[in-house]
Design a protein around this motif. Structure first.
Motif, short mmCIF file in Angstrom:
data_model
loop_
_atom_site.label_atom_id
_atom_site.label_comp_id
_atom_site.label_asym_id
_atom_site.label_seq_id
_atom_site.Cartn_x
_atom_site.Cartn_y
_atom_site.Cartn_z
N TYR A 189 0.84 -1.19 0.00
CA TYR A 189 0.00 0.00 0.00
C TYR A 189 0.88 1.25 0.00
O TYR A 189 2.00 1.25 0.49
CB TYR A 189 -0.93 -0.01 1.23
N SER A 190 0.34 2.30 -0.55
CA SER A 190 1.08 3.54 -0.72
C SER A 190 1.48 4.12 0.64
O SER A 190 0.73 4.03 1.61
CB SER A 190 0.24 4.55 -1.49
N LYS A 191 2.66 4.73 0.65
CA LYS A 191 3.19 5.28 1.89
C LYS A 191 3.82 6.65 1.63
O LYS A 191 4.27 6.97 0.52
CB LYS A 191 4.27 4.37 2.49
N ALA A 192 3.87 7.43 2.70
CA ALA A 192 4.64 8.68 2.73
C ALA A 192 5.53 8.63 3.95
O ALA A 192 5.04 8.39 5.06
CB ALA A 192 3.71 9.89 2.77
N VAL A 193 6.82 8.85 3.76
CA VAL A 193 7.78 8.75 4.85
C VAL A 193 8.51 10.08 4.97
O VAL A 193 8.96 10.65 3.97
CB VAL A 193 8.79 7.62 4.60
#
Length: 949
Positions: A618-622
């Motif tokens: 699933y898409s992530k932002a870090v």
């Protein structure tokens, strides 16, 4: 006496009180001023400039007065403080002395200075000197208050000013004190250079200001029948600057002024016969002296060619084997020298030294219009190779000063039929120049961006997707608020015809909003929120809208709205991305956007922790950062990973870095990659998604990628872009025609013949080459006016040079003839001894003080950094037996020296602090019987890697 006292009392109670200059009289005042720059500690040098003169004031007409200066004396000093008395260096050049013979006019009513008038023969530099006195007689004395504050106009802008009025009845005097706080201004006069890409941090400045300033005025007034008369005025001003927190000390600029009444003459000042023009108001006017380089490193004489020859010869000869520690300083000297050159001079230098790399690298760094014109001419005449043109144009975009002339030149560039790569760089640079100009100017004319908006409209009507994407990127670089309407027209908003455009156009349109959001956050927030809430949109577009939303510094209410939307979100890709983005930002410790971090902390309590357990499918932002509040320095990194349930690879990946310094922030580097065509190629082979061991899966992927030829020509396999300081500098689509062209080029007979020749040369005689070039040049400046009418500049210069020397010496057993067949390599024992000596040097100068073409009074701090990493690699290869052995021996030396300029004007370091780093010894056991051993040998580290088949 009693009558005078009564008049004074009436003035303080209800009558109009302001300085009065009677008609037919001339009031003579003695004026002295000084400006001193330095560090507050004792025993360090300071730079000082003094001036003294007489000012004459007389009435000319109703509410119009004349001001004239006489007997001007100026001197500058340097010396140690306070151990010794400073010695005079000499009188400052009096090139502007004839201008002092010309009186000026100014409007003056109720103690407030209005418009200023002067003939064309009076320069802004001299006019600012007059403004220093007008600033003293600017008095807003209220009728019924003894203590009050107001936002008052002064030479530094409109700033908060506190008044205190006391009456001395016995002495028949009024004592007035006013203090101006330059940190609380409605309108502050200043000018920046090289700071267009930075984002200010208001919270940082509340906690610990980098720049503080305050001015105090003490007046002694004598009441007269028509008002008051200024008998004496003392002005003290202090400006301090620190790149770190104030607790670590600060450099200071201190100014003093005295204005003492002398006499009244029974005559008035007559204006000269020339026409008087409106020349602004009391506020300081910047001149072209702002472009004058504070560090005078080169004595420019009539022998320009000889100076240039010596500089280039020094850079070439002394940096052939290793970058010396003084290479950055010489490069700075070269840039400063070329900055003073005209276009004709550049042409002459180019005709003589066109083969010298240093010249071509230094010309864009000068930042002048002559340099940009020179690059344009070489660009159009094809005197530069494609590689040189790309490198020079990219450097020019970020280094040339943005002004109407440079913007016009880039507009002319865009109309040329050039190489496609150069065309993209020119268009992107055109948007960047507009962005820089608007960031450093009070006005941002929409006329500059209209040609691109018109081109975008035409491209949309014709359905030219590639041009649409290019023009949208240009609008994104410019970040002009007027472009929002043009970009909205190609957004996939309900009810618009733009919904039929390719998704790549929609992606670029959304990402183009980020720079506009810095100027119009509310307008962009509304549009981005509308896109995010539209569940009929492609999930990738909604996630990109989420990125844009957080670029606008959203409020607590908006972030809470997003959190509540995520609670009912059905698409787990969107939910996972938004949740991870909020969670990452909630851990931020920097002061750039503290309200966003606090709001995200609240949002985390609203959302379910189940979203935290979603896998990498699933898409992530870090987001991660390191920030020191005491030094006000830090760095941050962000990565956006946008996926799709039906894809094998992520649809797009974006990574960017950010730097925090001196109470500001700047996006340093951003790289984005999309894999649309690769996804389609892989999904045509369903076996790729089946389970299996690692080797089997790799074979399936390779087999699937071999079918890339089935893609249409207009479908890119992948695409990428690069941003520097928030501005896109290059992008490319890797499509089928590009890959086919690269394959044809690599498999051509000429390339193969060249490869065979290069291999034989390497094995028979070895290779030796070196390469040195400047890799960085930055210049940041801020100029702020002082009460004396002289501006103080805060400057930071940094230059870096990198180089490398590579030597490869082969040993063959048995020895091979010159025309040996390649099959003989199977029977040869090959040993290659490689020596690599990369080196790097950087100089940084921090300058504070007075800087104009007539005089300098500055303090300089310098930091030097140089590093050398010599390495020796020994490789032995037996192709027939399948054995090879590699040995690596290296040694790292890094030195850092900082000096605070104990002698102003001489840039030598005293009491240097040097730091040396060496690698420590270690021993590691690797998998599959491979060993890496490390042992100290002569201060270096030797690594041995052995493999047997």
């Amino acid at each position: 006496m009693r009558a005078v006292v009564l008049a004074l009392s009436l003035a303080l109670v209800g009558a109009t009180v302001f300085p009065e200059f009677s008609a037919g009289k001339t009031y003579v005042y003695m004026y002295e001023m000084s400006v001193i720059n330095g560090l507050p500690e004792e025993g360090l040098a300071r730079a000082k400039m003094n001036a003294s003169c007489k000012f004459l004031i007389s009435a000319f007409d109703k509410n119009t007065y004349m001001l004239k200066v006489e007997d001007v004396m100026m001197q500058e000093f340097t010396g140690f403080w306070p151990k010794e008395h400073a010695e005079s260096i000499g009188n400052i050049p009096k090139a502007f002395t004839p201008e002092f013979n010309i009186p000026i006019k100014f409007e003056y009513s109720n103690g407030v200075v209005g418009k200023v008038y002067a003939p064309e023969g009076v320069s802004d530099l001299v006019l600012n000197f007059y403004r220093a006195v007008l600033n003293i007689i600017q008095l807003n004395i209220k009728k019924t208050h003894n203590v009050y504050d107001l936002q008052e106009t002064g030479i530094q802008g409109v700033c908060k000013t506190l008044y205190s009025v006391n009456e001395d009845v016995k002495a028949e005097r009024i004592h007035l004190t006013k203090t101006r706080d330059m940190n609380h201004c409605q309108e502050r006069v200043y000018r920046d250079m090289g700071l267009a890409y930075t984002e200010k941090c208001d919270k940082c400045q509340q906690e610990s200001k980098n720049l503080r300033g305050s001015t105090s005025y003490r007046y002694t007034l004598k009441p007269v029948l028509s008002g008051v008369m200024i008998l004496e005025a003392d002005v003290n001003e202090l400006i301090q600057f620190s790149p770190f927190s104030e607790s670590y000390g600060a450099a200071q600029t201190e100014t003093k002024q005295t204005f003492v009444f002398q006499e009244i003459q029974d005559s008035s000042i007559a204006p000269i016969s020339a026409e008087y023009h409106h020349r602004g108001s009391l506020k300081y006017e910047f001149t072209n002296d702002f472009e004058w380089t504070p560090l005078q490193l080169v004595n420019v004489t009539d022998e320009q060619a000889q100076v240039l020859k010596e500089l280039l010869n020094h850079l070439v000869t002394h940096n052939a084997e290793k970058v010396t520690d003084h290479a950055p300083l010489k490069y700075l000297e070269l840039v400063e020298f070329l900055r003073l050159a005209r276009y004709e001079d550049l042409e002459a230098f180019w005709s003589k030294y066109r083969d010298t790399l240093w010249l071509l690298e230094a010309i864009p760094a000068t930042g002048t219009s002559a340099a940009l014109r020179f690059i344009k001419e070489k660009f159009t005449s094809e005197d530069l190779s494609v590689t040189e043109a790309v490198r020079t144009l990219v450097a020019a975009v970020h280094m040339v000063t943005a002004n109407p002339e440079s913007i016009k030149l880039f507009e002319v560039y865009s109309k040329l039929n050039a190489n496609p790569v150069l065309r993209e760089i020119v268009f992107l640079g055109y948007g960047t120049m507009i962005s820089k100009y608007c960031a450093e100017s009070d006005v941002c004319p929409v006329e500059y961006i209209k040609p691109i908006q018109k081109r975008l409209s035409e491209a949309v009507s014709k359905g030219e997707t590639e041009d649409i994407i290019l023009y949208v990127k240009v609008l994104g670089n410019a970040g002009h608020p007027s472009s929002l309407k043009s970009i909205t027209k190609i957004m996939p908003i309900h009810g618009t015809a733009a919904a039929s455009l390719p998704i790549t156009v929609h992606i670029e349109a959304i990402m183009a909003l980020r720079n506009i959001a810095k100027k119009e956050p509310r307008m962009v927030q509304e549009l981005a929120l509308q896109l995010y809430m539209d569940k009929a949109l492609d999930p990738e577009l909604r996630m990109l809208s989420c990125i844009v939303l957080f670029e606008t510094n959203p409020s607590m209410a908006l972030i809470s709205t997003l959190a509540n939307a995520v609670k009912s979100e059905e698409n787990l890709q969107v939910a996972s991305f938004t949740y991870s983005h909020m969670k990452s930002l909630s851990r931020s410790a920097s002061m750039i956007h503290p309200s966003v971090a606090a709001a995200c902390n609240v949002a985390m309590k609203i959302l379910s922790p189940k979203l935290d357990r979603l896998s990498l499918r699933y898409s992530k932002a870090v987001y991660g950062e390191a920030y020191s509040s005491s030094f006000m320095l830090g760095a941050a990194a962000t990565a956006f990973y946008i996926n799709d349930a039906a894809t094998f690879l992520p649809r797009s990946v974006v990574a960017k870095t950010k730097a925090f310094f001196v109470g500001a922030a700047a996006d340093v580097l951003e790289i984005g990659v999309r894999t649309d065509g690769l996804q389609e190629t892989l999904l045509k082979n369903p076996s790729v998604l089946k389970s299996g061991d690692r080797i089997t899966k790799m074979k399936r992927v390779i087999k699937a990628l071999s079918q890339w030829r089935s893609l249409p020509n207009n479908k890119p396999l992948a695409s990428f872009y690069i941003k520097l300081f928030g501005q896109e500098i290059a992008f490319a689509n890797i499509d089928k025609p590009m890959v086919e062209q690269a394959i044809a080029l690599a498999s051509g007979p000429s390339v193969q013949a060249f490869g065979v020749k290069a291999l034989k040369t390497l094995l028979l005689s070895g290779v030796s080459f070196n390469y040195t070039m400047p890799v960085m040049y930055t210049e940041m400046r801020r100029a702020i006016p002082t009460a004396t009418g002289i501006s103080v500049q805060l400057s930071l210069f940094s230059a870096a040079v990198a180089g490398a020397v590579v030597k490869i010496e082969p040993t063959l057993l048995p020895h091979l003839p010159e025309d040996f067949p390649l099959s003989r390599l199977l029977e040869t024992d090959i040993k290659l001894e490689t020596e690599i000596r990369p080196s790097f040097a950087m100089d940084t100068y921090a300058v504070m003080g007075i800087n104009n073409p007539f005089y300098h009074a500055i303090i300089v701090s310098r930091a030097k950094f140089n590093s050398t990493l010599p390495s020796k690699i020994s490789a032995r290869l037996d192709i027939k037996e399948g054995d090879f052995k590699i040995e690596l021996e290296e040694r790292t030396q890094t030195h850092f020296i900082f000096s605070r300029g104990e002698q102003t004007g001489t840039y030598s370091s005293h009491s240097p602090c040097a730091l040396s780093l060496q690698r420590s010894a270690s021993s590691l056991l690797l998998q599959s019987g491979r060993y890496l051993t490390c042992s100290i040998q002569g201060g270096g580290c030797k690594h041995t890697y052995t493999h047997s088949s």
